[in-house]
Design an enzyme around this catalytic site. Structure first.
Site, mmCIF file in Angstrom:
data_model
loop_
_atom_site.group_PDB
_atom_site.id
_atom_site.type_symbol
_atom_site.label_atom_id
_atom_site.label_comp_id
_atom_site.label_asym_id
_atom_site.label_seq_id
_atom_site.Cartn_x
_atom_site.Cartn_y
_atom_site.Cartn_z
ATOM 1 N N SER A 292 0.817 -1.211 0.000
ATOM 2 C CA SER A 292 0.000 0.000 0.000
ATOM 3 C C SER A 292 0.856 1.268 0.000
ATOM 4 O O SER A 292 1.528 1.564 -0.977
ATOM 5 C CB SER A 292 -0.955 -0.039 1.197
ATOM 6 O OG SER A 292 -1.953 0.932 1.089
ATOM 7 N N ASP A 303 9.922 5.532 -10.183
ATOM 8 C CA ASP A 303 9.430 6.237 -11.369
ATOM 9 C C ASP A 303 10.244 7.492 -11.672
ATOM 10 O O ASP A 303 10.459 7.843 -12.833
ATOM 11 C CB ASP A 303 7.958 6.615 -11.191
ATOM 12 C CG ASP A 303 7.033 5.418 -11.384
ATOM 13 O OD1 ASP A 303 7.538 4.315 -11.645
ATOM 14 O OD2 ASP A 303 5.799 5.594 -11.269
ATOM 15 N N LYS A 317 -0.675 -4.175 -3.338
ATOM 16 C CA LYS A 317 -1.977 -3.643 -2.908
ATOM 17 C C LYS A 317 -2.114 -2.211 -3.427
ATOM 18 O O LYS A 317 -1.519 -1.282 -2.896
ATOM 19 C CB LYS A 317 -2.126 -3.653 -1.389
ATOM 20 C CG LYS A 317 -3.459 -3.075 -0.908
ATOM 21 C CD LYS A 317 -3.548 -3.040 0.609
ATOM 22 C CE LYS A 317 -4.880 -2.442 1.064
ATOM 23 N NZ LYS A 317 -5.005 -1.002 0.796
#
Length: 552
Positions: A292, A303, A317
């Site tokens: 999460s 990224d 998740k």
């Protein structure tokens, strides 16, 4: 209002909350009302005619839980009685004595007092057995009953009757309950002269600010590289994932986007503040327990090519939940959206919306995963957690080591070691390394204790024998199985020497915890933790670090 009406009402409210977010058609309203009427009638008939007395609250709770389970594991009903436990999980705060207490050998035992809190200040130590609370004997009581006796208002006093190793008589310890704030950043320190390390265990309120302060303090101590450890971190508050990312990411950057069925649930979160340091080299440690909010931070760092991820694939998740209040102080937690990393990746690994015929769910197949590209052009994928940039094999313990842990032999030996070396005054966990002579003392101590374990080969041999008996072939193969069992039977004396290194590591951790609490346990692992060692290796090799972050 009748008792039955009070019991049925929460289910009605849950159903209405789950459907009121969108305006359903008239037919949908009719279906809702029809099924609520059927449920109310069914509940009335069962309550009136079932052969035994039933507990309406328990029965209804089971019904609600089963209903929500058909959606996903994260859409949950939290009854008023469970709210306190739920708040502890989200805030890290509760009223208590400030100690981890578990049952060992059938006795409630202090596993770890939190440094600086009431239990520690009152003199409780790891290994202390609690036999009574406020004069109430604990023998035969469940862990839940013990927790209930422990609870109370802040500033109220509790008397614990304690048995301590080496002392023949029990004694009372008076502890004043207080508001306990479990630190989500249990350790921040230097791994080497120039590499700082921060352990983050959950994303509770204000943890982003705490991480920023810790990182700044490490930089002032001389750190010019940082390890952020998110292993085993199950997540928490989404906005704190944004704040933690902001420690290393420039102001105004997109961190996470959430998208749901309802446009009001769509939201993009950007960093709002200047970072603590947007250039310092960073390694993020992850594993399958990183979920999460941990995956948001990991995905952001990957990224933007802001840091190197080391360890193992994260949990996967990518679902967002919100809380909705219900009647009688209950709460329903509803999955309302999926979240996406800056490149557009949704890392949700299991597709709950497309179940198999038997109701089971499966992971998103590789063929349906999409590719994305980081800021530097590196290829990454969605639909299955965050893959590390550098994978390190999981540390697996031998069966004998697992047995020593689960049977609490490591724990109890550490307790005895502490009291037999009370004059020891170590300055750091590094002063508590066990010599060969120390390990031999442990082996001698262990020889007087009973413990058993099966190796994987032994377990599979037993399974094979069971299958042979079921298929009526055991008698024919008996001599073969006898030889196989003899050849695969483990030898405790050999195993305790063969796996000395990993057993010693766990002993040193437990002993370090006796002197330096949770911080000592964490710090004692640095020299033997393969993930940390890989992080140090890569951070010390600037060329390798930069090459990992370049386009592949």
């Amino acid at each position: 209002m009748s008792r039955k009406a009070k019991v049925i009402l929460p289910l009605v409210v849950v159903l209405l909350v789950l459907t009121a977010a969108v305006k359903p058609s008239t037919d949908r309203y009719f279906e809702i009302l029809k099924n609520l009427d059927i449920f109310a009638t069914l509940f009335k008939e069962v309550n009136s005619h079932y052969v035994d007395e039933i507990n309406p609250t328990t029965l209804l709770k089971s019904g609600i839980d089963e209903m929500l389970e058909t959606l996903d594991p994260y859409t949950n009903y939290i009854a008023a009685d469970d709210i306190e436990t739920y708040r502890i999980m989200t805030t890290g705060e509760y009223s208590g004595i400030g100690a981890v207490v578990e049952r060992k050998n059938g006795v409630s035992t202090v596993v770890m007092p939190y440094e600086g809190f009431a239990a520690h200040e009152a003199g409780l130590r790891a290994g202390d057995e609690i036999h009574a609370i406020n004069g109430v004997p604990l023998e035969g009581k469940t862990q839940e009953e013990v927790r209930f006796l422990m609870k109370g208002q802040s500033n109220s006093e509790i008397t614990l009757t304690v048995k301590r190793f080496g002392q023949s008589d029990m004694f009372d310890v008076n502890v004043k309950r207080e508001k306990i704030a479990v630190d989500s950043v249990p350790y921040a320190g230097m791994v080497t002269d120039n590499i700082g390390y921060v352990r983050l265990t959950s994303f509770t309120q204000n943890v982003g600010r705490s991480i920023g302060i810790k990182v700044l303090d490490l930089i002032e101590q001389g750190a010019d590289k940082i390890i952020l450890d998110l292993r085993g971190n199950p997540g928490g508050l989404l906005h704190e994932a944004v704040n933690v990312s902001n420690v290393f990411i420039e102001k105004g950057r997109k961190i996470v986007t959430q998208k749901g069925k309802i446009r009001a649930n769509d939201w993009t979160y950007n960093t709002l503040n200047d970072p603590v340091d947007s250039d310092i080299p960073v390694v993020v440690l992850t594993d399958n327990g990183s979920a999460s909010a941990s995956e948001i931070v990991s995905g952001v760092m990957q990224d933007y090519d802001r840091g190197v991820l080391i360890g193992r694939k994260t949990f996967g998740k990518g679902l967002v939940q919100i809380e909705r209040p219900l009647s009688y102080d209950a709460v329903v937690k509803i999955t309302t959206a999926k979240y996406y990393t800056p490149t557009g990746r949704c890392i949700q690994a299991i597709d709950y919306s497309n179940r198999n015929a038997d109701g089971s769910v499966g992971k998103i197949p590789d063929s349906l995963k999409n590719e994305f590209f980081t800021l530097n052009g590196r290829q990454v994928f969605d639909g299955g957690g965050i893959d590390p940039d550098v994978e390190v094999a999981r540390l697996e313990f031998a069966p004998i080591t697992t047995s020593l842990l689960s049977d609490d032999h490591i724990f109890h030996y550490a307790t005895e070691y502490f009291y037999q070396n009370e004059n020891l005054n170590p300055e750091s966990p590094n002063d508590l390394r066990l010599s060969d002579a120390d390990y031999n003392e442990f082996v001698k101590w262990l020889s007087k204790r009973d413990f058993e374990y099966d190796t994987r080969v032994e377990k599979e041999t037993k399974d094979l024998i069971k299958i042979a008996k079921e298929e009526k072939k055991y008698d024919k193969l008996k001599s073969y199985f006898d030889n196989l069992e003899k050849a695969t039977r483990h030898n405790k004396d050999e195993d305790i020497i063969t796996y000395k290194e990993e057993i010693t590591m766990l002993l040193e951790q437990e002993i370090a915890g006796r002197y330096f609490f949770e911080k000592g346990i964490i710090e004692s692992t640095f020299g033997k933790d393969p993930d940390v060692q890989m992080a140090v290796e890569i951070l010390n090799d600037s060329e390798r670090y930069q090459s990992i972050l370049k386009s592949n």
